[in-house]
Design an enzyme around this catalytic site. Structure first.
Site, PDB file in Angstrom:
ATOM      1  N   SER A 560       0.843  -1.187   0.000  1.00  0.00           N
ATOM      2  CA  SER A 560       0.000   0.000   0.000  1.00  0.00           C
ATOM      3  C   SER A 560       0.886   1.248   0.000  1.00  0.00           C
ATOM      4  O   SER A 560       1.652   1.456  -0.936  1.00  0.00           O
ATOM      5  CB  SER A 560      -0.961  -0.035   1.189  1.00  0.00           C
ATOM      6  OG  SER A 560      -2.018   0.870   1.012  1.00  0.00           O
ATOM      7  N   ASP A 645      -9.598  -3.828  -5.543  1.00  0.00           N
ATOM      8  CA  ASP A 645      -8.990  -3.059  -4.458  1.00  0.00           C
ATOM      9  C   ASP A 645      -9.678  -1.699  -4.320  1.00  0.00           C
ATOM     10  O   ASP A 645      -9.760  -0.941  -5.280  1.00  0.00           O
ATOM     11  CB  ASP A 645      -7.500  -2.863  -4.739  1.00  0.00           C
ATOM     12  CG  ASP A 645      -6.722  -2.414  -3.519  1.00  0.00           C
ATOM     13  OD1 ASP A 645      -7.313  -1.720  -2.670  1.00  0.00           O
ATOM     14  OD2 ASP A 645      -5.537  -2.754  -3.409  1.00  0.00           O
ATOM     15  N   HIS A 680      -7.954  -5.086  -1.474  1.00  0.00           N
ATOM     16  CA  HIS A 680      -6.747  -4.592  -0.830  1.00  0.00           C
ATOM     17  C   HIS A 680      -6.141  -5.578   0.157  1.00  0.00           C
ATOM     18  O   HIS A 680      -4.934  -5.710   0.247  1.00  0.00           O
ATOM     19  CB  HIS A 680      -7.068  -3.275  -0.110  1.00  0.00           C
ATOM     20  CG  HIS A 680      -5.871  -2.442   0.191  1.00  0.00           C
ATOM     21  ND1 HIS A 680      -5.117  -1.843  -0.789  1.00  0.00           N
ATOM     22  CD2 HIS A 680      -5.297  -2.084   1.367  1.00  0.00           C
ATOM     23  CE1 HIS A 680      -4.134  -1.152  -0.235  1.00  0.00           C
ATOM     24  NE2 HIS A 680      -4.221  -1.277   1.076  1.00  0.00           N
TER      25      HIS A 680
END
Length: 708
Positions: A560, A645, A680
């Site tokens: 991330s 995501d 995610h």
């Protein structure tokens, strides 16, 4: 189950050779001109079209075809590791106790716990009335609920005050958008409330029929409204009790631990505001605790006789203030725990007779017990050089028993209960590592690298005894470095598969986190963001200088915002790493921050800056990984993403990889794995994620020539 390799001798990797990857044709992404022009700066983005699946544009199908081609490519390149990956998966799974049970937590007359069963991916949420010998009541069988779903997340379990109902959220797409369900615990009947696009949880008023929830924008995913719903009524008529007008704020709703107040929180990175309401009068109007103040964050903890406020008002590292229940304005706030330059105040666990403060000093977490009657303080002490301690499972206000979790790089997760009155401490549960684990066979250290500007960067590192510091051993260096999130040193049973094969694992506690106090965060955000990247590079160079490893055996990993870190360090210092693992990476900073339709973009302005501002734009552009790819050699790189995501959209890593393929001059491996079903956080089951981890490990092992 059979346990592999825990007794394996440390290998000398200096004699091993990297295994060859097959010579397969790489996917080549089509280029289409797309000019971005802002602040007099023109940039052609030939892979902008990859946004079309997200935007439902004309090239949606072409995007999916490209991602599938990349998937076929990585599968071909890693084909020979399939048996090894399966062995790693089984090995890591074999360490996990499949049939297990959490420590029961007491609240409002019931003991609540979760338990897992052999072969099942999810869990059962259960309770027992009054004592642990009472009959078990399975409140939710998530194993059963998840049947037929490739992804399933149940969260936000909220029991009504009279213990007869539960509301919970379900996301079966992996976009972190939850539908709310009600289950009547007396009849077993479950009802879809018809409430969707929520944060996943609901907060009960004390009348057992009114709930509050956070509604998100279905496109941007921003939390926009707090609504009030009365059970049995049409959700279309739910009342908006708060609407957030500032798109840079996150909002949420919750209930005070003493059950007296409903609280609405609105917070950006640098300022916050709280509203509150008597939980016994749910139809009243929320009051503002203290109107938002510029560059001031505050959080409220209600006690029976006062409010405590944790705030950074005139206190960089936060302090605790107090105010009467009927005078909440800032003019009434008085110091309760004054500001300290060397201690970061992180939070409060409140009880009727005691408070427990969560603090951080010299990079380590600590707990301080405060007797509300005498004002006496007691610090909980621990022996290891690197560890993490935090409150754990304390929903009850009227108790003198405090529970906390403890772990380190070599100590499995442990839950303790301490009698706040007597100081007596008991270990309730420690994570069991099947197949045998002896912490005496592993060593953890705390190191300090010196950054270019002289700042000392802490590094936590763990390795198995026998690890040679001769420059020939492999090291995996991990970091995050954003949003003030501190990367704590914790135990991982899966990590043993690395350590037992000769790797060391290290965490670089770089600026952008909050390990060394609030200034540590301030010095790694906005116009100081590059400190995050140079700190990580300096940490890697330190490990090389001290002979823990060498550039031929040094690996970097982040996800991330940590994936942004990976992209930046690959551009800035490509020769330092043999391999880089970049997971769900935020690598197209400028384009994403310019597009307010992309989920969560506007919430991030206080972290990265707003590129509509000229100075912020050019600073962002100077480090954004996608913008700074050059014709030069890059390390071996593995990139992972998810098509659904919601935090970092798939097109960022896809564009980055496509541009890297076009520009890089080396013959090193570049792989892009897109999970077409998940988002995610990856897979939702408790074992499926191990397959992704096995791929990451196999990638590094292949580069190291380790194949068993």
């Amino acid at each position: 189950m059979k346990k592999y390799y825990l007794g394996l001798l440390i290998m000398s990797v200096s004699t091993l050779q990297s295994q060859k990857f097959p010579d397969l044709k790489t996917p080549i992404a089509e280029k289409q001109d797309h000019v971005r022009e802002i602040h007099g700066d023109k940039v052609n983005d030939p892979y902008y079209w990859m946004i079309d699946y997200f935007k439902k544009g004309k090239d949606s199908t072409k995007v999916v075809d490209y991602l599938k081609a990349e998937n076929m490519y990585w599968q071909g390149m890693m084909k020979d590791t399939e048996p090894f990956r399966d062995k790693l998966f089984q090995e890591m799974k074999a360490r996990i106790k499949e049939k297990d049970e959490s420590v029961p937590t007491f609240k409002n007359g019931y003991y609540y716990y979760t338990r897992t069963e052999t072969g099942k991916q999810y869990f059962k949420y259960c309770r027992k009335k009054g004592n642990l010998n009472a009959p078990e009541e399975i409140i939710l069988d998530v194993d059963q609920l998840a049947e037929g779903h490739s992804y399933y997340s149940a969260t936000g379990f909220s029991i009504s005050p009279d213990n007869t109902k539960i509301i919970y959220g379900v996301d079966d797409v992996s976009r972190r958008q939850y539908k709310l369900f009600l289950k009547d615990l007396s009849t077993g009947k479950t009802t879809d409330l018809g409430i969707k696009n929520t944060g996943g949880d609901a907060t009960w008023a004390n009348d057992n029929k009114t709930i509050y929830y956070t509604e998100n924008n279905p496109v941007t995913l921003l939390s926009e409204k707090i609504k009030r719903h009365t059970l049995g009524t049409d959700p279309a008529k739910d009342v908006v009790v708060y609407e957030e007008k500032d798109k840079s704020n996150y909002i949420g709703v919750g209930k005070s631990k003493n059950e007296k107040f409903i609280m609405i929180y609105s917070s950006a990175t640098t300022s916050s505001e709280v509203r509150y309401l008597d939980a016994n009068t749910p139809n009243d109007i929320f009051k503002v605790f203290q109107p938002r103040m510029k560059n001031v964050l505050y959080d409220v903890t209600p006690l029976e006789d006062k409010f405590l406020i944790t705030t950074n008002k005139d206190a960089l590292n936060f302090k605790v203030m107090e105010t009467p229940l009927d005078k909440t304005g800032v003019e009434n706030w008085k110091d309760f725990i004054p500001h300290r330059k060397d201690v970061l105040m992180e939070g409060i666990s409140e009880f009727k007779n005691y408070l427990v403060f969560s603090e951080r000093q010299n990079g380590l977490s600590q707990l301080v017990i405060y007797d509300r009657k005498t004002g006496k303080k007691e610090f909980l002490k621990f022996d290891e050089p690197v560890y993490t301690v935090s409150p754990s499972g304390n929903p009850e206000y009227n108790t003198d028993n405090f529970r906390f979790g403890y772990t380190s790089l070599i100590t499995p997760s442990s839950q303790y209960e301490q009698d706040l009155k007597t100081g007596k401490r008991a270990l309730l549960k420690q994570q069991e590592v099947l197949g045998g684990y002896d912490k005496k066979n592993y060593i953890s250290e705390r190191l300090f690298a010196t950054a270019k500007d002289g700042t000392k960067i802490p590094i936590s590192i763990v390795y198995k005894k026998g690890f040679k510091k001769d420059g020939n051993s492999p090291v995996l260096l991990y970091a995050y470095g954003s949003y003030g999130n501190s990367m704590n040193a914790t135990f991982s049973s899966t990590r043993l598969s690395l350590l037992d094969r000769g790797f060391a694992f290290a965490i670089a506690h770089i600026r952008g986190g909050q390990e060394m106090g609030r200034q540590w965060y301030e010095d790694g955000k906005m116009m100081k963001k590059k400190n995050t990247f140079t700190d990580f590079i300096d940490a890697g160079e330190y490990l090389v200088k001290e002979k823990y490893t060498s550039p031929k055996h040094l690996y970097a990993q982040g996800g991330s915002a940590g994936g942004l870190l990976m992209g930046a360090i690959a551009n800035m210092s490509p020769g330092l790493w043999n391999g880089v693992i970049s997971q769900v990476p935020f690598v197209d900073v400028v384009n994403t921050m310019l597009d307010e339709s992309i989920p969560l973009t506007t919430n991030e302005y206080d972290e990265w800056g707003n590129p509509n501002n000229k100075e912020a734009y050019f600073y962002m552009k100077s480090y954004s990984p996608y913008e700074n790819i050059e014709k030069k050699s890059y390390p071996n790189i593995l990139v992972t993403t998810g098509l659904h995501d919601s935090q970092v959209q798939y097109f960022e890593p896809a564009k980055w990889v496509a541009k890297l393929r076009d520009m890089k001059t080396d013959k090193n491996v570049l792989l892009l794995k897109t999970d077409m079903d998940y988002g995610h956080g990856g897979a939702s089951g408790r074992f499926d994620y191990l397959k992704d981890l096995a791929l990451v490990y196999a990638f590094m092992f292949k580069l190291e020539g380790i194949n068993q």
